[in-house]
Motif scaffolding. Sequence first.
Motif, PDB file in Angstrom:
ATOM      1  N   ASP A  46       0.810  -1.216   0.000  1.00  0.00           N
ATOM      2  CA  ASP A  46       0.000   0.000   0.000  1.00  0.00           C
ATOM      3  C   ASP A  46       0.845   1.268   0.000  1.00  0.00           C
ATOM      4  OD1 ASP A  46      -2.373  -1.371  -0.150  1.00  0.00           O
ATOM      5  OD2 ASP A  46      -2.684  -1.414   2.016  1.00  0.00           O
ATOM      6  N   ALA A  47       2.076   1.186   0.484  1.00  0.00           N
ATOM      7  CA  ALA A  47       2.966   2.351   0.427  1.00  0.00           C
ATOM      8  C   ALA A  47       3.363   2.640  -1.020  1.00  0.00           C
ATOM      9  CB  ALA A  47       4.201   2.132   1.291  1.00  0.00           C
ATOM     10  N   TYR A  48       3.586   1.579  -1.797  1.00  0.00           N
ATOM     11  CA  TYR A  48       3.874   1.772  -3.233  1.00  0.00           C
ATOM     12  C   TYR A  48       2.655   2.362  -3.944  1.00  0.00           C
ATOM     13  CZ  TYR A  48       8.152  -0.948  -2.637  1.00  0.00           C
ATOM     14  OH  TYR A  48       9.386  -1.386  -2.228  1.00  0.00           O
ATOM     15  N   LEU A  49       1.471   1.884  -3.592  1.00  0.00           N
ATOM     16  CA  LEU A  49       0.240   2.426  -4.156  1.00  0.00           C
ATOM     17  C   LEU A  49       0.106   3.904  -3.795  1.00  0.00           C
ATOM     18  CD1 LEU A  49      -2.570   2.389  -5.464  1.00  0.00           C
ATOM     19  CD2 LEU A  49      -3.439   1.336  -3.353  1.00  0.00           C
ATOM     20  N   GLY A  50       0.300   4.224  -2.524  1.00  0.00           N
ATOM     21  CA  GLY A  50       0.200   5.609  -2.081  1.00  0.00           C
ATOM     22  C   GLY A  50       1.192   6.506  -2.798  1.00  0.00           C
ATOM     23  N   LEU A  51       2.417   6.038  -2.914  1.00  0.00           N
ATOM     24  CA  LEU A  51       3.451   6.811  -3.599  1.00  0.00           C
ATOM     25  C   LEU A  51       3.104   6.962  -5.079  1.00  0.00           C
ATOM     26  CD1 LEU A  51       6.074   8.267  -2.982  1.00  0.00           C
ATOM     27  CD2 LEU A  51       7.290   6.115  -3.308  1.00  0.00           C
ATOM     28  N   GLY A  52       2.572   5.913  -5.674  1.00  0.00           N
ATOM     29  CA  GLY A  52       2.144   5.987  -7.066  1.00  0.00           C
ATOM     30  C   GLY A  52       1.061   7.034  -7.264  1.00  0.00           C
ATOM     31  N   ILE A  53       0.113   7.085  -6.349  1.00  0.00           N
ATOM     32  CA  ILE A  53      -0.957   8.079  -6.428  1.00  0.00           C
ATOM     33  C   ILE A  53      -0.389   9.492  -6.312  1.00  0.00           C
ATOM     34  CG2 ILE A  53      -2.970   8.997  -5.173  1.00  0.00           C
ATOM     35  CD1 ILE A  53      -3.714   6.003  -4.620  1.00  0.00           C
ATOM     36  N   VAL A  54       0.571   9.678  -5.410  1.00  0.00           N
ATOM     37  CA  VAL A  54       1.210  10.993  -5.271  1.00  0.00           C
ATOM     38  C   VAL A  54       1.885  11.388  -6.579  1.00  0.00           C
ATOM     39  CG1 VAL A  54       3.080  12.253  -4.122  1.00  0.00           C
ATOM     40  CG2 VAL A  54       1.507  10.853  -2.775  1.00  0.00           C
ATOM     41  N   TYR A  55       2.585  10.455  -7.199  1.00  0.00           N
ATOM     42  CA  TYR A  55       3.265  10.765  -8.456  1.00  0.00           C
ATOM     43  C   TYR A  55       2.276  11.071  -9.579  1.00  0.00           C
ATOM     44  CZ  TYR A  55       7.956   9.765  -6.692  1.00  0.00           C
ATOM     45  OH  TYR A  55       9.141   9.815  -6.021  1.00  0.00           O
ATOM     46  N   VAL A  56       1.104  10.444  -9.549  1.00  0.00           N
ATOM     47  CA  VAL A  56       0.064  10.801 -10.525  1.00  0.00           C
ATOM     48  C   VAL A  56      -0.325  12.270 -10.318  1.00  0.00           C
ATOM     49  CG1 VAL A  56      -2.343  10.424 -11.201  1.00  0.00           C
ATOM     50  CG2 VAL A  56      -0.831   8.461 -10.829  1.00  0.00           C
ATOM     51  N   HIS A  57      -0.526  12.655  -9.064  1.00  0.00           N
ATOM     52  CA  HIS A  57      -0.877  14.052  -8.767  1.00  0.00           C
ATOM     53  C   HIS A  57       0.218  15.013  -9.209  1.00  0.00           C
ATOM     54  CE1 HIS A  57      -4.651  13.555  -6.663  1.00  0.00           C
ATOM     55  NE2 HIS A  57      -4.129  12.590  -5.938  1.00  0.00           N
ATOM     56  N   LYS A  58       1.472  14.560  -9.129  1.00  0.00           N
ATOM     57  CA  LYS A  58       2.602  15.414  -9.517  1.00  0.00           C
ATOM     58  C   LYS A  58       2.901  15.311 -11.016  1.00  0.00           C
ATOM     59  CE  LYS A  58       6.186  15.862  -6.835  1.00  0.00           C
ATOM     60  NZ  LYS A  58       6.320  17.238  -6.360  1.00  0.00           N
ATOM     61  N   LYS A  59       2.044  14.587 -11.741  1.00  0.00           N
ATOM     62  CA  LYS A  59       2.186  14.403 -13.189  1.00  0.00           C
ATOM     63  C   LYS A  59       3.502  13.716 -13.554  1.00  0.00           C
ATOM     64  CE  LYS A  59      -0.917  18.241 -14.286  1.00  0.00           C
ATOM     65  NZ  LYS A  59      -1.870  17.717 -13.382  1.00  0.00           N
ATOM     66  N   MET A  60       3.925  12.803 -12.700  1.00  0.00           N
ATOM     67  CA  MET A  60       5.120  11.985 -12.926  1.00  0.00           C
ATOM     68  C   MET A  60       4.631  10.574 -13.253  1.00  0.00           C
ATOM     69  SD  MET A  60       7.359  13.521  -9.744  1.00  0.00           S
ATOM     70  CE  MET A  60       8.819  12.532 -10.051  1.00  0.00           C
ATOM     71  N   ASP A  61       3.995  10.457 -14.424  1.00  0.00           N
ATOM     72  CA  ASP A  61       3.258   9.244 -14.756  1.00  0.00           C
ATOM     73  C   ASP A  61       4.134   8.014 -14.950  1.00  0.00           C
ATOM     74  OD1 ASP A  61       0.773  10.558 -14.612  1.00  0.00           O
ATOM     75  OD2 ASP A  61       1.049  11.330 -16.630  1.00  0.00           O
ATOM     76  N   ASP A  62       5.311   8.165 -15.564  1.00  0.00           N
ATOM     77  CA  ASP A  62       6.174   6.998 -15.765  1.00  0.00           C
ATOM     78  C   ASP A  62       6.613   6.407 -14.429  1.00  0.00           C
ATOM     79  OD1 ASP A  62       5.987   7.164 -18.542  1.00  0.00           O
ATOM     80  OD2 ASP A  62       7.710   8.502 -18.685  1.00  0.00           O
ATOM     81  N   GLU A  63       6.940   7.284 -13.477  1.00  0.00           N
ATOM     82  CA  GLU A  63       7.318   6.818 -12.142  1.00  0.00           C
ATOM     83  C   GLU A  63       6.121   6.161 -11.457  1.00  0.00           C
ATOM     84  OE1 GLU A  63       7.869   9.803 -13.425  1.00  0.00           O
ATOM     85  OE2 GLU A  63       9.969  10.346 -13.112  1.00  0.00           O
ATOM     86  N   ALA A  64       4.953   6.750 -11.652  1.00  0.00           N
ATOM     87  CA  ALA A  64       3.737   6.195 -11.050  1.00  0.00           C
ATOM     88  C   ALA A  64       3.479   4.779 -11.560  1.00  0.00           C
ATOM     89  CB  ALA A  64       2.537   7.097 -11.346  1.00  0.00           C
ATOM     90  N   VAL A  65       3.668   4.562 -12.863  1.00  0.00           N
ATOM     91  CA  VAL A  65       3.452   3.229 -13.440  1.00  0.00           C
ATOM     92  C   VAL A  65       4.341   2.206 -12.744  1.00  0.00           C
ATOM     93  CG1 VAL A  65       3.813   1.807 -15.502  1.00  0.00           C
ATOM     94  CG2 VAL A  65       2.598   3.982 -15.689  1.00  0.00           C
ATOM     95  N   GLN A  66       5.608   2.526 -12.566  1.00  0.00           N
ATOM     96  CA  GLN A  66       6.536   1.584 -11.940  1.00  0.00           C
ATOM     97  C   GLN A  66       6.120   1.262 -10.504  1.00  0.00           C
ATOM     98  OE1 GLN A  66       8.689  -0.083 -13.827  1.00  0.00           O
ATOM     99  NE2 GLN A  66       7.778   1.187 -15.422  1.00  0.00           N
ATOM    100  N   LEU A  67       5.708   2.282  -9.766  1.00  0.00           N
ATOM    101  CA  LEU A  67       5.283   2.073  -8.380  1.00  0.00           C
ATOM    102  C   LEU A  67       3.991   1.266  -8.299  1.00  0.00           C
ATOM    103  CD1 LEU A  67       6.196   5.628  -7.196  1.00  0.00           C
ATOM    104  CD2 LEU A  67       7.157   3.523  -6.249  1.00  0.00           C
ATOM    105  N   LEU A  68       3.070   1.545  -9.186  1.00  0.00           N
ATOM    106  CA  LEU A  68       1.798   0.811  -9.188  1.00  0.00           C
ATOM    107  C   LEU A  68       2.013  -0.646  -9.583  1.00  0.00           C
ATOM    108  CD1 LEU A  68      -0.309   3.668 -10.745  1.00  0.00           C
ATOM    109  CD2 LEU A  68      -0.505   2.816  -8.393  1.00  0.00           C
ATOM    110  N   LYS A  69       2.915  -0.888 -10.528  1.00  0.00           N
ATOM    111  CA  LYS A  69       3.242  -2.279 -10.890  1.00  0.00           C
ATOM    112  C   LYS A  69       3.848  -3.012  -9.700  1.00  0.00           C
ATOM    113  CE  LYS A  69       4.110  -1.993 -15.875  1.00  0.00           C
ATOM    114  NZ  LYS A  69       5.171  -2.098 -16.887  1.00  0.00           N
ATOM    115  N   LYS A  70       4.691  -2.324  -8.930  1.00  0.00           N
ATOM    116  CA  LYS A  70       5.299  -2.937  -7.736  1.00  0.00           C
ATOM    117  C   LYS A  70       4.217  -3.233  -6.700  1.00  0.00           C
ATOM    118  CE  LYS A  70       8.715  -4.196  -5.043  1.00  0.00           C
ATOM    119  NZ  LYS A  70       9.505  -5.401  -5.293  1.00  0.00           N
ATOM    120  N   ALA A  71       3.270  -2.311  -6.533  1.00  0.00           N
ATOM    121  CA  ALA A  71       2.167  -2.542  -5.595  1.00  0.00           C
ATOM    122  C   ALA A  71       1.379  -3.786  -5.993  1.00  0.00           C
ATOM    123  CB  ALA A  71       1.256  -1.315  -5.543  1.00  0.00           C
ATOM    124  N   ILE A  72       1.143  -3.940  -7.303  1.00  0.00           N
ATOM    125  CA  ILE A  72       0.397  -5.103  -7.805  1.00  0.00           C
ATOM    126  C   ILE A  72       1.209  -6.380  -7.623  1.00  0.00           C
ATOM    127  CG2 ILE A  72      -0.421  -6.191  -9.941  1.00  0.00           C
ATOM    128  CD1 ILE A  72      -1.378  -3.296 -10.750  1.00  0.00           C
TER     129      ILE A  72
END
Length: 129
Positions: A46-72
């Motif tokens: 869930d920390a990876y998910l949370g961080l991914g969501i933050v990066y989406v808000h910061k428009k850092m989508d490529d980083e968000a994808v990597q974090l969300l994949k790790k969460a999954i």
Amino acid sequence: VLVWGRGDDETDQHFIKGIEYTNAGKYDKAIKEFTAVITNSNEYADAYLGLGIVYVHKKMDDEAVQLLKKAIELDPKNETSYFVLAKVYEKLGDNEGAIRTWEKFLTLNTRDERTKVAEKHLTKLRAKR
């Protein structure tokens, strides 16, 4: 829904603060808190998910994808990770990735308000094929 309770008390406190900062729009502070969670417990999905969501808000989508994949990878049944990832794939123009991810979300989803959102997105994306 972000859930905690997978680390020790200090780790969980960092996670809770990360959620609070995210909800308040204090993304840099949220990044520090979620990063502290991952440093203390690198299996805390869930920390990876949370961080991914933050990066989406910061428009850092490529980083968000990597974090969300790790969460999954760490929690393959967390439907929220799939929901967020599918939206990011769409934003990036990866229609096939979005379709696969929406489909997976729908296999896990317990039919809440997000179901109609996912079905609408899928219909639109499939029409583009």
